[in-house]
Design an enzyme around this catalytic site. Structure first.
Site, PDB file in Angstrom:
ATOM      1  CB  SER A 161     -43.357  28.715  28.751  1.00 63.07           C
ATOM      2  OG  SER A 161     -43.025  27.786  29.761  1.00 63.07           O
ATOM      3  CG  ASP A 259     -38.173  32.196  33.933  1.00 62.68           C
ATOM      4  OD1 ASP A 259     -38.394  31.187  34.631  1.00 62.68           O
ATOM      5  OD2 ASP A 259     -38.440  32.265  32.706  1.00 62.68           O
ATOM      6  CG  HIS A 291     -41.817  31.125  33.280  1.00 62.92           C
ATOM      7  ND1 HIS A 291     -40.862  31.110  32.294  1.00 62.92           N
ATOM      8  CD2 HIS A 291     -42.748  30.203  32.910  1.00 62.92           C
ATOM      9  CE1 HIS A 291     -41.174  30.208  31.384  1.00 62.92           C
ATOM     10  NE2 HIS A 291     -42.328  29.654  31.727  1.00 62.92           N
TER      11      HIS A 291
END
Length: 325
Positions: A161, A259, A291
């Protein structure tokens, strides 16, 4: 959390800001101590790497390390959390890195960069760069675990991320930077990278609600007249440098089917291929997951597949990561 105070802003699922200027983080504040993990037999310890700012790192070594003189790939890891939450001690991150180290047979240095809102961007980027300066220093090379077990010539930057975003920008900075002449960057691993943009692409077009939700994350952490086309979050915006300046050829991009950031990761990979600068670019897409699912459940089968792919990536020029483990 103080329910009596008036809320000014809430950025779900990260932070609630009150009108008096105080705030509560909504997640990612729990702490797991370092030490020997009984399930993976991975050891970890915390070290202070930048006394001036108080920044620490958590170093991990696999069970095989203490019984072998073989040097292992060195992974500098940057956690996610939208630059707002999480830390090197967050229990889910600690568990996932134990699992990654056990699978990959590598040494990991997990960096505890400072977060928004106490430390506005680009502090996280500057801290992460300073961590690489530490990696290049005599202090790092004399740190016992790194000195005895880490191969500094097989250095990888890996993150998930926001941490993947950091890995990209560090690799860009190193190409024409004095630090890039002092360290050899072998590759970057980008797990569900946090990139974004003003104009929706892919699945974002049909999901304006989630698009606006993610917009709000970035606009909170980065006050910029470019909004979500700031080059820090959109490497392919007008006048952004793209990927042509990466300091390595090997790049692994991992995305997840559900995601909302998926298409940004795909675009990154496509730009790598089109640039011709990343001859060893790879992509992995994991079906049915959202995610950072592997942070929430590092023991699930798909998380294990993800860790195996990262292991193969960082060990591609070496031996089987499980050999001697």
């Amino acid at each position: 959390m103080d329910s009596s105070k008036e809320v000014s802003l809430e950025i779900f699922p990260y932070i609630r800001v009150y009108k008096d200027g105080t705030f509560d983080r909504l997640a990612g504040s729990e702490i797991a101590p370092p030490g020997l993990d009984p399930d993976t037999r991975v050891e970890s310890k915390d070290v202070l790497i930048l006394p001036d700012t108080g920044m620490s790192a958590r170093i991990y070594r696999p069970s095989s390390a203490s019984a072998s003189t073989k040097k292992l790939p060195l992974v500098v890891y940057f956690h996610g959390g939208a630059f707002i939450i999480a830390s090197i001690a967050e229990p889910k991150y600690h568990a996932s890195l134990n699992a990654l180290v056990a699978e990959s047979n590598v040494i990991v240095v997990s960096v505890d960069y400072r977060r928004v809102p106490e430390h506005p961007l680009p502090t996280a980027y500057d801290d992460s760069y300073a961590a690489l300066q530490w990696i290049a220093s005599k202090a790092a090379r004399s740190e016992p675990w790194l000195r005895d077990h880490a191969d500094f010539d097989r250095l990888f930057l890996v993150g998930d991320s926001g941490g993947a975003n950091l890995s990209h920008h560090l690799a860009m900075r190193l190409r024409n930077d004095a630090l890039g002449k002092r360290i050899k960057l072998s590759g970057i691993g980008m797990i569900q990278p946090y990139f974004w943009g003003e104009k929706p692409i892919g699945a974002e077009v049909a999901d304006p609600g989630r698009k606006a939700w993610v917009d709000s994350w970035w606009r909170f952490v980065c006050v910029s007249d470019k909004g979500c086309d700031d080059p820090l979050i959109n490497p392919f915006a007008d006048r952004a440098p793209g990927v042509d300046g990466l300091a390595c050829e090997k790049v692994l991009v991992i995305v997840s089917e559900k995601d909302i950031l998926r298409d940004r990761g795909r675009l990154y990979y496509e730009k790598l291929v089109a640039s011709g600068r990343a001859a060893a670019a790879e992509i992995m897409e994991i079906d049915g997951e959202d995610h950072v699912f592997h942070i929430f459940d590092p023991s699930c089968e798909k998380a294990k597949r993800l860790f195996k792919r990262v292991a193969a990536f960082v060990n591609a020029d070496g031996d089987d990561p499980k050999k001697g483990a």
